[in-house]
Design a protein around this motif. Sequence first.
Motif, mmCIF file in Angstrom:
data_model
loop_
_atom_site.group_PDB
_atom_site.id
_atom_site.type_symbol
_atom_site.label_atom_id
_atom_site.label_comp_id
_atom_site.label_asym_id
_atom_site.label_seq_id
_atom_site.Cartn_x
_atom_site.Cartn_y
_atom_site.Cartn_z
ATOM 1 N N SER A 177 10.245 25.268 16.213
ATOM 2 C CA SER A 177 9.811 24.186 17.093
ATOM 3 C C SER A 177 8.326 23.891 16.919
ATOM 4 O O SER A 177 7.914 22.724 16.796
ATOM 5 N N THR A 178 7.494 24.935 16.894
ATOM 6 C CA THR A 178 6.062 24.712 16.704
ATOM 7 C C THR A 178 5.779 24.215 15.291
ATOM 8 O O THR A 178 4.853 23.429 15.081
ATOM 9 N N ALA A 179 6.568 24.677 14.315
ATOM 10 C CA ALA A 179 6.390 24.193 12.941
ATOM 11 C C ALA A 179 6.693 22.702 12.849
ATOM 12 O O ALA A 179 5.971 21.943 12.190
ATOM 13 N N LEU A 180 7.758 22.255 13.513
ATOM 14 C CA LEU A 180 8.071 20.826 13.512
ATOM 15 C C LEU A 180 7.027 20.029 14.285
ATOM 16 O O LEU A 180 6.737 18.881 13.936
ATOM 17 N N ARG A 181 6.458 20.618 15.326
ATOM 18 C CA ARG A 181 5.357 19.944 16.021
ATOM 19 C C ARG A 181 4.168 19.779 15.072
ATOM 20 O O ARG A 181 3.485 18.751 15.087
ATOM 21 N N ALA A 182 3.937 20.787 14.244
ATOM 22 C CA ALA A 182 2.857 20.691 13.257
ATOM 23 C C ALA A 182 3.135 19.582 12.246
ATOM 24 O O ALA A 182 2.219 18.886 11.798
ATOM 25 N N VAL A 183 4.408 19.420 11.864
ATOM 26 C CA VAL A 183 4.781 18.320 10.970
ATOM 27 C C VAL A 183 4.458 16.986 11.631
ATOM 28 O O VAL A 183 3.855 16.092 11.015
ATOM 29 N N ALA A 184 4.843 16.852 12.896
ATOM 30 C CA ALA A 184 4.592 15.608 13.621
ATOM 31 C C ALA A 184 3.098 15.304 13.722
ATOM 32 O O ALA A 184 2.662 14.162 13.549
ATOM 33 N N LEU A 185 2.296 16.354 13.960
ATOM 34 C CA LEU A 185 0.854 16.148 14.080
ATOM 35 C C LEU A 185 0.205 15.859 12.733
ATOM 36 O O LEU A 185 -0.816 15.166 12.676
ATOM 37 N N ALA A 186 0.777 16.398 11.649
ATOM 38 C CA ALA A 186 0.268 16.059 10.313
ATOM 39 C C ALA A 186 0.399 14.565 10.056
ATOM 40 O O ALA A 186 -0.444 13.960 9.378
ATOM 41 N N LEU A 187 1.441 13.960 10.610
ATOM 42 C CA LEU A 187 1.638 12.514 10.464
ATOM 43 C C LEU A 187 0.820 11.740 11.486
ATOM 44 O O LEU A 187 0.036 10.850 11.131
ATOM 45 N N ARG A 188 1.011 12.099 12.747
ATOM 46 C CA ARG A 188 0.397 11.333 13.833
ATOM 47 C C ARG A 188 -1.110 11.545 13.912
ATOM 48 O O ARG A 188 -1.867 10.615 14.226
ATOM 49 N N HIS A 189 -1.570 12.759 13.642
ATOM 50 C CA HIS A 189 -2.979 13.091 13.828
ATOM 51 C C HIS A 189 -3.774 13.157 12.528
ATOM 52 O O HIS A 189 -4.989 13.338 12.582
ATOM 53 N N TYR A 190 -3.125 13.042 11.381
ATOM 54 C CA TYR A 190 -3.864 13.117 10.116
ATOM 55 C C TYR A 190 -3.587 11.901 9.232
ATOM 56 O O TYR A 190 -4.477 11.092 8.983
ATOM 57 N N LEU A 191 -2.343 11.762 8.759
ATOM 58 C CA LEU A 191 -2.055 10.692 7.816
ATOM 59 C C LEU A 191 -2.326 9.306 8.414
ATOM 60 O O LEU A 191 -2.995 8.472 7.791
ATOM 61 N N ARG A 192 -1.801 9.041 9.592
ATOM 62 C CA ARG A 192 -1.936 7.687 10.149
ATOM 63 C C ARG A 192 -3.374 7.329 10.513
ATOM 64 O O ARG A 192 -3.828 6.218 10.212
ATOM 65 N N PRO A 193 -4.152 8.220 11.175
ATOM 66 C CA PRO A 193 -5.565 7.881 11.389
ATOM 67 C C PRO A 193 -6.315 7.656 10.076
ATOM 68 O O PRO A 193 -7.168 6.768 9.983
#
Length: 397
Positions: A177-193
């Motif tokens: 669950s935390t690993a998938l949250r990290a995946v989501a943040l890699a997209l939402r908090h890194y790639l998209r900004p």
Amino acid sequence: MASLLGSAVLLSVEILLTGIVGYWIVLTIAALFVARRTPDRPSDPTTRFVILVPAYNEEQSLPQTLASIRSLDYPASLVAVHVVADNCSDRTAETARASGATVHERFDKERRGKGYALDWVLRRLEERTEAYDACVVVDADSVLSANFLQIMDVRLFRGERVIQGYYAVRNPERSWSTALRAVALALRHYLRPLGRMGLRGSAGMMGNGMAIAKMVASQHSWGGSLTEDVAYHAALVLAGERVTFAPDAVVYGDMPESLKTARSQNERWEAGRWEVMRHYGLPLVCEAFRRHSFVTLETAADLLLPPLSVVAGAAVACLLGAVIAGTPFLTGWALVIVTAIAVHVLCGLILARAPMTLYRALVFAPVLVLWKLALWVRLVFGRRPETWVRTTRTPER
């Protein structure tokens, strides 16, 4: 007739999904061409920072946060740490004082939440005529990279007024669950900004690891939204500000270890986005056309789009529906959409230099998608949370 109606519905949904996923692919391509390292400052740092740490019953997590602040590679004479013990019933205030932080104890049962706490402490600093050039907002369960203030100092020196650091997961290996949250943040908090920077848009605010010039902080109120960061960003963009992104300034936060413990946090996030969407969506669109402003229009688009899990679930449903209906054209189109989503995810992990733990966790992605879809449907058609509820976390040692 039923077959034609079903095909028409599938076609309409696929057209909508193509627009959403196409926008994410444009951000993905733009992110590939953005510099991810802040250049060195030509002189010694001079920015005076106040680090604001809102805390609600965080006596267990707070010591690691304050220790990471003390370990920052930045002149201590230019840093003041202020902890807001907001409606606390534990030893948060005593713990903060023992670490040398200035503590502000606030008790207001009606106006609860980070936004209210930040507004309150900023007013107190103004009344005390605290000397500082920028404030940094850090959650009480976070750890900063050693170069964090150095990076923010350089960017403020270059004229940037609001800067968002990369808010990453500190404990991705704790569970899938935390690993998938990290995946989501890699997209939402890194790639998209990063992509939004490539398009000269506004990076957005993630609620943690933000540096704000004093002039901006004193002019704009945080308010009491469930997602105070999203609302604050929308208000800043309407006021003509632009948030920039510092990918090499990292703040690591602990995340819930299971979907059960993450439920309240996700409900608050999604309900907060609906609230901000209703309040700021139309004004952002109108201002975008009035000003001919891409920054404002892109901010509105990002606010109005559904989460990746919802889009991915809808894309897979379209693919299955097209296969069952026996329509090769719609099947191929849906397959392209699903493939584009996969490319977006993989590019985000590669750009964020994600560990293999995150790639392996993608096996559980369907579980998260179904869980998020159910949560999203409940919030859309049911009762939404109206007050902030603390999310249970186990601090990383």
